[in-house]
Design a protein around this motif. Sequence first.
Motif, PDB file in Angstrom:
ATOM      1  N   UNK A 110     -60.479 -66.700  33.889  1.00 49.38           N
ATOM      2  CA  UNK A 110     -61.426 -65.823  33.186  1.00 49.38           C
ATOM      3  C   UNK A 110     -62.762 -66.537  32.984  1.00 49.38           C
ATOM      4  N   UNK A 111     -62.720 -67.840  32.715  1.00 49.60           N
ATOM      5  CA  UNK A 111     -63.944 -68.558  32.369  1.00 49.60           C
ATOM      6  C   UNK A 111     -64.680 -69.128  33.591  1.00 49.60           C
ATOM      7  N   UNK A 112     -63.989 -69.182  34.757  1.00 49.39           N
ATOM      8  CA  UNK A 112     -64.624 -69.812  35.926  1.00 49.39           C
ATOM      9  C   UNK A 112     -64.713 -68.934  37.159  1.00 49.39           C
ATOM     10  N   UNK A 113     -63.679 -68.163  37.453  1.00 46.24           N
ATOM     11  CA  UNK A 113     -63.570 -67.510  38.761  1.00 46.24           C
ATOM     12  C   UNK A 113     -64.692 -66.504  38.997  1.00 46.24           C
ATOM     13  N   UNK A 114     -65.101 -66.420  40.254  1.00 46.92           N
ATOM     14  CA  UNK A 114     -66.026 -65.378  40.699  1.00 46.92           C
ATOM     15  C   UNK A 114     -65.462 -64.841  41.994  1.00 46.92           C
ATOM     16  N   UNK A 115     -65.456 -63.522  42.103  1.00 49.40           N
ATOM     17  CA  UNK A 115     -64.870 -62.899  43.282  1.00 49.40           C
ATOM     18  C   UNK A 115     -65.990 -62.498  44.234  1.00 49.40           C
ATOM     19  N   UNK A 116     -65.885 -62.905  45.506  1.00 48.51           N
ATOM     20  CA  UNK A 116     -66.840 -62.379  46.482  1.00 48.51           C
ATOM     21  C   UNK A 116     -66.257 -61.154  47.173  1.00 48.51           C
ATOM     22  N   UNK A 117     -64.929 -61.120  47.310  1.00 50.05           N
ATOM     23  CA  UNK A 117     -64.273 -59.963  47.928  1.00 50.05           C
ATOM     24  C   UNK A 117     -63.056 -59.578  47.082  1.00 50.05           C
ATOM     25  N   UNK A 118     -62.904 -58.290  46.802  1.00 57.76           N
ATOM     26  CA  UNK A 118     -61.722 -57.805  46.104  1.00 57.76           C
ATOM     27  C   UNK A 118     -61.844 -57.877  44.589  1.00 57.76           C
ATOM     28  N   UNK A 119     -60.726 -57.634  43.917  1.00 54.79           N
ATOM     29  CA  UNK A 119     -60.724 -57.563  42.454  1.00 54.79           C
ATOM     30  C   UNK A 119     -59.568 -58.380  41.897  1.00 54.79           C
ATOM     31  N   UNK A 120     -59.882 -59.121  40.827  1.00 53.35           N
ATOM     32  CA  UNK A 120     -58.860 -59.906  40.133  1.00 53.35           C
ATOM     33  C   UNK A 120     -58.714 -59.357  38.712  1.00 53.35           C
ATOM     34  N   UNK A 121     -57.479 -59.072  38.326  1.00 52.35           N
ATOM     35  CA  UNK A 121     -57.164 -58.657  36.955  1.00 52.35           C
ATOM     36  C   UNK A 121     -56.417 -59.815  36.299  1.00 52.35           C
ATOM     37  N   UNK A 122     -56.849 -60.206  35.108  1.00 48.61           N
ATOM     38  CA  UNK A 122     -56.176 -61.311  34.423  1.00 48.61           C
ATOM     39  C   UNK A 122     -55.766 -60.878  33.012  1.00 48.61           C
ATOM     40  N   UNK A 123     -54.484 -61.041  32.708  1.00 45.17           N
ATOM     41  CA  UNK A 123     -53.981 -60.800  31.347  1.00 45.17           C
ATOM     42  C   UNK A 123     -53.542 -62.156  30.793  1.00 45.17           C
ATOM     43  N   UNK A 124     -54.305 -62.757  29.870  1.00 48.93           N
ATOM     44  CA  UNK A 124     -53.927 -64.088  29.368  1.00 48.93           C
ATOM     45  C   UNK A 124     -52.741 -64.055  28.396  1.00 48.93           C
ATOM     46  N   UNK A 125     -52.562 -62.921  27.685  1.00 53.41           N
ATOM     47  CA  UNK A 125     -51.457 -62.833  26.720  1.00 53.41           C
ATOM     48  C   UNK A 125     -50.599 -61.612  27.049  1.00 53.41           C
ATOM     49  N   UNK A 126     -49.728 -61.769  28.035  1.00 53.62           N
ATOM     50  CA  UNK A 126     -48.926 -60.640  28.514  1.00 53.62           C
ATOM     51  C   UNK A 126     -48.014 -60.104  27.411  1.00 53.62           C
ATOM     52  N   UNK A 127     -47.308 -60.993  26.708  1.00 51.42           N
ATOM     53  CA  UNK A 127     -46.579 -60.546  25.510  1.00 51.42           C
ATOM     54  C   UNK A 127     -47.418 -60.950  24.306  1.00 51.42           C
ATOM     55  N   UNK A 128     -48.351 -60.069  23.951  1.00 51.32           N
ATOM     56  CA  UNK A 128     -49.316 -60.380  22.899  1.00 51.32           C
ATOM     57  C   UNK A 128     -48.627 -60.619  21.554  1.00 51.32           C
ATOM     58  N   UNK A 129     -47.603 -59.840  21.266  1.00 45.82           N
ATOM     59  CA  UNK A 129     -46.897 -59.967  19.985  1.00 45.82           C
ATOM     60  C   UNK A 129     -46.232 -61.333  19.853  1.00 45.82           C
ATOM     61  N   UNK A 130     -45.718 -61.868  20.969  1.00 48.73           N
ATOM     62  CA  UNK A 130     -44.984 -63.135  20.935  1.00 48.73           C
ATOM     63  C   UNK A 130     -45.897 -64.313  20.587  1.00 48.73           C
ATOM     64  N   UNK A 131     -47.216 -64.124  20.696  1.00 50.91           N
ATOM     65  CA  UNK A 131     -48.155 -65.180  20.310  1.00 50.91           C
ATOM     66  C   UNK A 131     -48.291 -65.289  18.796  1.00 50.91           C
ATOM     67  N   UNK A 132     -47.766 -64.300  18.039  1.00 50.73           N
ATOM     68  CA  UNK A 132     -47.986 -64.279  16.594  1.00 50.73           C
ATOM     69  C   UNK A 132     -46.861 -64.938  15.806  1.00 50.73           C
TER      70      UNK A 132
END
Lengths: 379, 47
Positions: free
Chosen positions: A100-122
């Motif tokens: 999320x903080x570095x990548x740049x896409x020249x072709x295509x699309x990147x989806x990033x979910x850093x907290x897939x189980x958001x509740x489990x982080x709590x």
Amino acid sequence: MQLITRHNRTWAAVLLVLTALVCVLLAQQFLSMRVEEPIYPGPGVTEQRMLSDWFPGIKDTAADTPVYVLQGEQPGNSMLVLGGTHPNEPAGQLSAVLLIENAQLSVGTLYVIPRTNNSAFTTTDPQEGAPMRFTIDTPNGERWFRFGSRATNPVHQWPDPEIYVHASSGQRLSGSETRNINRSYPGRPDGTLTEKASYAIAEMIRKENIDITIDLHEASPEYPTINAVVAHEDAMELASWALLNMQMEGMDIMLEPSPKNLHGLTHRELGDFTDTYAVLMETANASQGRLRGRTNEALVVEGKDKFYVRAAQYGRLYVPFDENGHPLNERVARHVTGILQFAQAYNDLGLGAIAIDNMPTFTQINENGVGAYLNAPGE
Amino acid sequence: MLYVYLVLVALLIVNIVWNMLREKDVFVQVDAALVLVPLILRLLLIK
Ligand SMILES: [Zn+2]
């Protein structure tokens, strides 16, 4: 011995006040786990959405979680990276944040979910003595991240059944696995909170026609599936190609086929119930292992443990383990390299086009540390 | 289902406090106070 007094009501009142005080102090600590660690998106992020955009059933719940979209200059194919499926496996979340903080896409699309189980982080797992947070030094200050639980916070999904029956297969697991998002795929729109979250991810993959899905994990050094890629049968060719390139970069890694009779996991159900190439990656995390010694921030970040060194000498581990341990830097370097090699393999095999640029290499992350590639607080 | 369990927790808390006030042995009262902590935190859905 009994201390019987006529003033037992006075004692009761004193004790109740003390109880209230203890509750307030504990509540403050537990509630602090609900404060989210900041993420500072880089210039490659074109849009920040919420997972509930693809399934409104999780809107305003603890399961809803940010989705960072990095849309390339040219159209192409798409990849989804799932970090934080298990928040006690920190390399997954941290690798997602690095993208999320570095990548740049020249072709295509990147989806990033850093907290897939958001509740489990709590929350943290009971009886593990795990730290609630860990910090990473960056050139411009410290960044903090939560070290969460393997499963959804029981406060958000309670009670657990005696036996967890996986909905689409009928597979029976122990009751607490009902909160493990990586046993709940492909999810159900009318299921538990955890099933709704995995359903939302499957819906997102279907609606956005996501071509590759990479689920980032870590495992105990004594667990057989480690330093490995697990791939759905449809993704085996892609994974084999990617693996060869990872090995050429000096990464020791193996490939395992997704077992057909193991249900609820990303590499099985997302491959079966969507058209995505579903793969999962594992690194070696001593801080979640059963043989570990003192469980603190240093163990999470530096990954050194004398008991694992001894276990390795006895030949009990599935990874080499010496005095240098397996630091978070190395584990994130492995995940990031894996992600980049999957994109490269996809192009090389002529399956489509996706180009993720501006990411540090395996050697760079290892030598300079993850912190060198995290944005400064406030950036 | 969650609300059924929360009602059970609430009843348990009331019961424990009631008994605590009538209990003559101070050590049993301390036990009761300790038991109350996790129940209160769960009733408030904090832990
Ligand atoms: Zn995991």
